[in-house]
Write a protein that holds these residues in place. Sequence first.
Motif, PDB file in Angstrom:
ATOM      1  N   THR A 124      -0.759  15.357  -9.953  1.00 41.17           N
ATOM      2  CA  THR A 124       0.158  14.842  -8.946  1.00 41.17           C
ATOM      3  C   THR A 124      -0.622  13.868  -8.059  1.00 41.17           C
ATOM      4  N   PRO A 125       0.077  13.066  -7.263  1.00 43.09           N
ATOM      5  CA  PRO A 125      -0.640  12.203  -6.321  1.00 43.09           C
ATOM      6  C   PRO A 125      -1.583  12.988  -5.418  1.00 43.09           C
ATOM      7  N   ALA A 126      -1.167  14.181  -5.008  1.00 37.91           N
ATOM      8  CA  ALA A 126      -2.018  14.985  -4.125  1.00 37.91           C
ATOM      9  C   ALA A 126      -3.276  15.470  -4.849  1.00 37.91           C
ATOM     10  N   SER A 127      -3.129  15.926  -6.086  1.00 38.81           N
ATOM     11  CA  SER A 127      -4.295  16.446  -6.800  1.00 38.81           C
ATOM     12  C   SER A 127      -5.262  15.321  -7.164  1.00 38.81           C
ATOM     13  N   LEU A 128      -4.719  14.153  -7.520  1.00 40.95           N
ATOM     14  CA  LEU A 128      -5.597  13.020  -7.824  1.00 40.95           C
ATOM     15  C   LEU A 128      -6.311  12.565  -6.563  1.00 40.95           C
ATOM     16  N   ALA A 129      -5.583  12.504  -5.451  1.00 40.37           N
ATOM     17  CA  ALA A 129      -6.183  12.088  -4.184  1.00 40.37           C
ATOM     18  C   ALA A 129      -7.335  13.000  -3.795  1.00 40.37           C
ATOM     19  N   GLU A 130      -7.169  14.297  -4.030  1.00 43.09           N
ATOM     20  CA  GLU A 130      -8.224  15.257  -3.686  1.00 43.09           C
ATOM     21  C   GLU A 130      -9.468  15.031  -4.527  1.00 43.09           C
ATOM     22  N   LYS A 131      -9.269  14.715  -5.823  1.00 45.73           N
ATOM     23  CA  LYS A 131     -10.410  14.550  -6.721  1.00 45.73           C
ATOM     24  C   LYS A 131     -11.228  13.303  -6.411  1.00 45.73           C
ATOM     25  N   ILE A 132     -10.565  12.250  -5.938  1.00 41.88           N
ATOM     26  CA  ILE A 132     -11.310  11.013  -5.681  1.00 41.88           C
ATOM     27  C   ILE A 132     -11.470  10.746  -4.183  1.00 41.88           C
TER      28      ILE A 132
ATOM     29  N   ASP B 129      -6.489   9.406   0.612  1.00 47.13           N
ATOM     30  CA  ASP B 129      -5.252   9.956   1.155  1.00 47.13           C
ATOM     31  C   ASP B 129      -4.171   9.967   0.069  1.00 47.13           C
ATOM     32  N   PRO B 130      -3.382  11.048  -0.045  1.00 46.35           N
ATOM     33  CA  PRO B 130      -2.291  11.085  -1.040  1.00 46.35           C
ATOM     34  C   PRO B 130      -1.326   9.915  -0.899  1.00 46.35           C
ATOM     35  N   LYS B 131      -1.120   9.423   0.322  1.00 49.50           N
ATOM     36  CA  LYS B 131      -0.225   8.287   0.509  1.00 49.50           C
ATOM     37  C   LYS B 131      -0.782   7.027  -0.165  1.00 49.50           C
ATOM     38  N   THR B 132      -2.099   6.942  -0.222  1.00 49.19           N
ATOM     39  CA  THR B 132      -2.714   5.804  -0.904  1.00 49.19           C
ATOM     40  C   THR B 132      -2.393   5.840  -2.391  1.00 49.19           C
ATOM     41  N   VAL B 133      -2.493   7.037  -2.978  1.00 48.00           N
ATOM     42  CA  VAL B 133      -2.158   7.181  -4.396  1.00 48.00           C
ATOM     43  C   VAL B 133      -0.694   6.849  -4.627  1.00 48.00           C
ATOM     44  N   GLU B 134       0.160   7.283  -3.713  1.00 50.44           N
ATOM     45  CA  GLU B 134       1.589   6.976  -3.833  1.00 50.44           C
ATOM     46  C   GLU B 134       1.821   5.467  -3.854  1.00 50.44           C
ATOM     47  N   ARG B 135       1.086   4.739  -3.011  1.00 49.80           N
ATOM     48  CA  ARG B 135       1.242   3.279  -2.988  1.00 49.80           C
ATOM     49  C   ARG B 135       0.739   2.655  -4.282  1.00 49.80           C
ATOM     50  N   TRP B 136      -0.340   3.212  -4.852  1.00 52.65           N
ATOM     51  CA  TRP B 136      -0.823   2.703  -6.131  1.00 52.65           C
ATOM     52  C   TRP B 136       0.249   2.835  -7.205  1.00 52.65           C
ATOM     53  N   ILE B 137       1.046   3.889  -7.103  1.00 53.14           N
ATOM     54  CA  ILE B 137       2.075   4.147  -8.111  1.00 53.14           C
ATOM     55  C   ILE B 137       3.357   3.384  -7.801  1.00 53.14           C
ATOM     56  N   THR B 138       3.900   3.580  -6.622  1.00 60.70           N
ATOM     57  CA  THR B 138       5.226   3.046  -6.310  1.00 60.70           C
ATOM     58  C   THR B 138       5.222   1.551  -6.002  1.00 60.70           C
ATOM     59  N   GLN B 139       4.103   1.044  -5.454  1.00 60.55           N
ATOM     60  CA  GLN B 139       4.034  -0.370  -5.092  1.00 60.55           C
ATOM     61  C   GLN B 139       3.094  -1.160  -5.986  1.00 60.55           C
ATOM     62  N   ASP B 140       2.538  -0.487  -6.993  1.00 62.93           N
ATOM     63  CA  ASP B 140       1.619  -1.131  -7.938  1.00 62.93           C
ATOM     64  C   ASP B 140       0.445  -1.794  -7.222  1.00 62.93           C
ATOM     65  N   ARG B 141      -0.032  -1.140  -6.147  1.00 67.36           N
ATOM     66  CA  ARG B 141      -1.235  -1.627  -5.480  1.00 67.36           C
ATOM     67  C   ARG B 141      -2.439  -1.392  -6.397  1.00 67.36           C
ATOM     68  N   THR B 142      -3.418  -2.256  -6.341  1.00 70.11           N
ATOM     69  CA  THR B 142      -4.604  -2.126  -7.193  1.00 70.11           C
ATOM     70  C   THR B 142      -5.718  -1.441  -6.421  1.00 70.11           C
ATOM     71  N   PRO B 143      -6.218  -0.327  -6.887  1.00 66.96           N
ATOM     72  CA  PRO B 143      -7.309   0.373  -6.195  1.00 66.96           C
ATOM     73  C   PRO B 143      -8.606  -0.439  -6.223  1.00 66.96           C
ATOM     74  N   TYR B 144      -9.519  -0.062  -5.347  1.00 65.43           N
ATOM     75  CA  TYR B 144     -10.857  -0.644  -5.378  1.00 65.43           C
ATOM     76  C   TYR B 144     -11.522  -0.288  -6.708  1.00 65.43           C
ATOM     77  N   PRO B 145     -12.489  -1.105  -7.168  1.00 64.02           N
ATOM     78  CA  PRO B 145     -13.136  -0.841  -8.461  1.00 64.02           C
ATOM     79  C   PRO B 145     -13.678   0.579  -8.604  1.00 64.02           C
ATOM     80  N   ARG B 146     -14.302   1.108  -7.513  1.00 65.47           N
ATOM     81  CA  ARG B 146     -14.883   2.456  -7.638  1.00 65.47           C
ATOM     82  C   ARG B 146     -13.797   3.500  -7.887  1.00 65.47           C
ATOM     83  N   HIS B 147     -12.621   3.275  -7.291  1.00 65.90           N
ATOM     84  CA  HIS B 147     -11.520   4.209  -7.508  1.00 65.90           C
ATOM     85  C   HIS B 147     -10.910   4.020  -8.891  1.00 65.90           C
ATOM     86  N   ARG B 148     -10.844   2.774  -9.353  1.00 70.93           N
ATOM     87  CA  ARG B 148     -10.321   2.526 -10.709  1.00 70.93           C
ATOM     88  C   ARG B 148     -11.179   3.232 -11.748  1.00 70.93           C
ATOM     89  N   HIS B 149     -12.491   3.132 -11.578  1.00 66.87           N
ATOM     90  CA  HIS B 149     -13.399   3.783 -12.533  1.00 66.87           C
ATOM     91  C   HIS B 149     -13.155   5.284 -12.550  1.00 66.87           C
TER      92      HIS B 149
END
Length: 252
Positions: free
Chosen positions: A16-24, A27-47
């Motif tokens: 879930t967005p919350a479980s992924l947010a915890e692992k990396i 904030d869970p809201k950041t993960v939500e934006r990556w999904i719902t708004q197609d925001r691109t994470p920083y390279p370290r987060h993409r890796h």
Amino acid sequence: MPNDRLRDAMLRNGMTPASLAEKIDVDPKTVERWITQDRTPYPRHRHAIAALIRESESYLWPKAVTAEKASRLGQNEIIQVYSRRSSVPYEVWRRLIERAEERIDVLAYAGLFLVEQDPGLIDTLRQKALNGVSIRVLLGDPDRPTIERRSIEEGAPGVMAAKIRQVRQYYDRLRETPGVEVRYHETTLYNSIYRFDDEMLVNTHVLGIPAPHAPVMHLRRISGGDMFRTYADSFDRALLSSYPLGDSEMAP
């Protein structure tokens, strides 16, 4: 526009967005934006995300990886190139089979050499399947014209169909084993593909040259690379058009 690739990959891995947010550690809201708004994470987060959900960065965020970088990463996925399949050490095949924990995929016309070089292979595959490894083997349909055409191109009419029928006798011993699929295909193969989790041996096909004498690439999947995925997608396409053993005999 949502990033459906990221969403689907997370769901496949039970995240879930919350479980992924915890692992990396975001904030869970950041993960939500990556999904719902197609925001691109920083390279370290993409890796980190690509490693966690076992997908390539180029698949999850196609616009974030330049063509030059994707090409460079693809080259890094090549571990070894052998001038011919017969020169691939048996120890390489054995190591890849024994270490597979999730999947073993085979796409070939016959692949008879696998059972010939290891008489215990069928028992090994059965035990692997019982331990939860997905085994999927796609063999050429010996009754289809593509098989005889391949035999003629290699200067040995009828031989390929005979090899397929011979190897099928081995795989028939796995018929009742849960987790094992052995199916026919009638795809024109440009490569035979042997996948073991995140490693793969790709045996190229050369017109007029038998597969044992054609080159082999040993690939290992890395985050951001697209070469491994190219061949994995090829297997998946062949799987979609494959059919159970015996269907060809019932066809008009």
